[in-house]
Design an enzyme around this catalytic site. Sequence first.
Site, mmCIF file in Angstrom:
data_model
loop_
_atom_site.group_PDB
_atom_site.id
_atom_site.type_symbol
_atom_site.label_atom_id
_atom_site.label_comp_id
_atom_site.label_asym_id
_atom_site.label_seq_id
_atom_site.Cartn_x
_atom_site.Cartn_y
_atom_site.Cartn_z
ATOM 1 N N ASP A 298 4.091 -6.315 4.556
ATOM 2 C CA ASP A 298 3.454 -5.251 5.316
ATOM 3 C C ASP A 298 3.378 -5.661 6.786
ATOM 4 O O ASP A 298 2.389 -5.423 7.462
ATOM 5 C CB ASP A 298 2.051 -4.968 4.755
ATOM 6 C CG ASP A 298 1.412 -3.738 5.392
ATOM 7 O OD1 ASP A 298 2.152 -2.898 5.927
ATOM 8 O OD2 ASP A 298 0.176 -3.634 5.352
ATOM 9 N N GLU B 97 -5.195 1.455 2.555
ATOM 10 C CA GLU B 97 -5.019 0.401 3.558
ATOM 11 C C GLU B 97 -5.153 0.925 4.974
ATOM 12 O O GLU B 97 -5.720 0.262 5.851
ATOM 13 C CB GLU B 97 -3.643 -0.263 3.379
ATOM 14 C CG GLU B 97 -3.463 -1.552 4.186
ATOM 15 C CD GLU B 97 -2.959 -1.334 5.594
ATOM 16 O OE1 GLU B 97 -3.052 -2.277 6.417
ATOM 17 O OE2 GLU B 97 -2.478 -0.228 5.906
ATOM 18 N N GLU B 98 -4.659 2.121 5.213
ATOM 19 C CA GLU B 98 -4.669 2.671 6.572
ATOM 20 C C GLU B 98 -6.061 3.094 7.028
ATOM 21 O O GLU B 98 -6.257 3.412 8.201
ATOM 22 C CB GLU B 98 -3.709 3.861 6.665
ATOM 23 C CG GLU B 98 -2.246 3.537 6.354
ATOM 24 C CD GLU B 98 -1.594 2.634 7.392
ATOM 25 O OE1 GLU B 98 -2.293 2.193 8.330
ATOM 26 O OE2 GLU B 98 -0.387 2.368 7.263
ATOM 27 N N HIS C 93 3.017 3.563 12.499
ATOM 28 C CA HIS C 93 1.866 4.304 13.036
ATOM 29 C C HIS C 93 2.259 5.223 14.193
ATOM 30 O O HIS C 93 1.444 6.022 14.645
ATOM 31 C CB HIS C 93 0.748 3.370 13.524
ATOM 32 C CG HIS C 93 0.085 2.595 12.447
ATOM 33 N ND1 HIS C 93 -1.197 2.094 12.568
ATOM 34 C CD2 HIS C 93 0.502 2.223 11.213
ATOM 35 C CE1 HIS C 93 -1.539 1.451 11.466
ATOM 36 N NE2 HIS C 93 -0.508 1.515 10.636
ATOM 37 N N ASP D 161 6.270 1.366 6.765
ATOM 38 C CA ASP D 161 4.862 1.007 6.558
ATOM 39 C C ASP D 161 4.210 1.950 5.568
ATOM 40 O O ASP D 161 3.653 2.975 5.946
ATOM 41 C CB ASP D 161 4.139 1.055 7.911
ATOM 42 C CG ASP D 161 2.674 0.676 7.817
ATOM 43 O OD1 ASP D 161 2.301 -0.036 6.870
ATOM 44 O OD2 ASP D 161 1.887 1.114 8.693
ATOM 45 N N ASP E 10 -0.422 4.435 0.890
ATOM 46 C CA ASP E 10 -0.894 5.466 1.806
ATOM 47 C C ASP E 10 -0.224 5.307 3.161
ATOM 48 O O ASP E 10 0.385 4.266 3.456
ATOM 49 C CB ASP E 10 -2.416 5.417 1.953
ATOM 50 C CG ASP E 10 -2.914 4.110 2.567
ATOM 51 O OD1 ASP E 10 -2.364 3.042 2.225
ATOM 52 O OD2 ASP E 10 -3.833 4.148 3.403
ATOM 53 N N HIS F 288 0.838 -1.195 0.000
ATOM 54 C CA HIS F 288 0.000 0.000 0.000
ATOM 55 C C HIS F 288 0.873 1.244 0.000
ATOM 56 O O HIS F 288 1.980 1.250 0.539
ATOM 57 C CB HIS F 288 -0.980 0.005 1.179
ATOM 58 C CG HIS F 288 -0.359 0.081 2.538
ATOM 59 N ND1 HIS F 288 -0.103 1.276 3.178
ATOM 60 C CD2 HIS F 288 0.041 -0.886 3.401
ATOM 61 C CE1 HIS F 288 0.419 1.040 4.365
ATOM 62 N NE2 HIS F 288 0.525 -0.262 4.526
#
Length: 481
Positions: free
Chosen positions: A200, A169-170, A450, A135, A102, A100
């Site tokens: 991921d 995805e997030e 994150h 990530d 994003d 991903h």
Amino acid sequence: MTSALPAVVCDYLKANEKGFVDRLSRAVAIPSVSCDAAYRKHVFEMADFIKAEFAALGVTARFADLGTQVLDGETIQLPPAILAQVGEDTSKPTVLLYAHYDVQPALKSDGWDTDPFTLTYDEKNERWYGRGSTDDKGPLMGWINVLEAHVKTQTPLPVNLKFCLEGMEETGSEGLDDLIKKEAQTGGFLTGVDAMCISDNYWLNTRTPCLTYGLRGIAYYQIKVSGPGKDLHSGVFGGTVHEPMTDLVLLMSKLVSTEGKILVPGVYDLVKGLQPGEKELFEALDYGIQDVEASAGGQIALSSDRVKVLMGRMREPSLSLHGIEGAFYAPGAKTVIPASVSGKFSIRLVPDQTPENVTKLVEQYLQFEFTKLNSKNKMTVELLHGGKPWVDDPNHWNFQAAKRATESVYGKSPDFTREGGSIPVTLTFADSLKKSIVLLPMGRGDDGAHSTNEKLDKSNYLEGTKLLGTYLWEVSTSAQK
């Protein structure tokens, strides 16, 4: 161990490390935050960046329209899925790659030591800081690095590649499930896939690489208790009415014990029994109680039994209480009786649990416990969202290829792990394709995805790129067409 990756490709990867770092730097500089409408243009900018990187290597990528969404009160376009294919040789296996593009939100004021969207090198610790570095832009750029090394050295790839990349995805992969199901049908883009690889996830620790063959699912609930027509003063109504908060706290106390045991009857009866050789995988993991407690920031492990704790994280269901909505929580002392409160909790699911069969048990149990309170308030239970667990076969040739690649690059066998968290799109791919999916991580367990100061170690990015390339060559000798 002799590398399956051709020497000319290895040499190119080594000689062009500076360019690969520059590619990651340019990717991190694009603040492709998917959860904020104000940043949506940057998510599209990131999609264009990836498409241009493919084009520079002679690969045509196409955007798949995923429709619109309502975000922050406005209807806006979803970022596209990016589909690209390299090779159509029927004598070669076909590997599907997912990543991903994003990222999570990030502001310097959140507590970052550096600008989160400027890839910053820490020379002392040999790592880069930046949002998305691990990530998932690091792994995604790693795949493009591998493709570049083969194109520039005129080395044919040993497999056919298909890329499915997304920009949501997030925030729940909105729109992607329908695309996967559509493209998995006869004649669709995803037909003809022999195996899949997702990068991921992360090592359990900072020492030992791993391969992930399972993810827990989730069932997230809300208990709502309401009674009065408005918030009440406790000095006037305390001791005279049924209070919603009292009922809610009592109900939430009935869900899980202080030892982590789920108190909802029947939940454990749905757990699939241990399979032959399964416990040995947990016993072999390079992860101990000290790792758990170091990660948690306190000596609070539920048990001193290492295997029990690891299985509690990866193989057993768990129930966590998350919060109460509608209650007073600000500084000071407000003597309010809330008219309505909602408690949030979730259950992490394992085979053969599903959101559907667990929800039935949860609803029955909470209704039974609420009836015992003899309260005049009203109580409802709602499943807010859910996802099934996923487990693959770690003995499949896809995993064995990844194992040999890891041994070749890092000189040690990887741990075989199951993650305690969820990546719902993995299950959608598994259900739609009926093929093996290996989760092959690039980053370490302390990367802080994150979080503030998200990082990616230099060795993990550069050696991780080599790992991804080696995996493809190992697949080419392992695949059972």
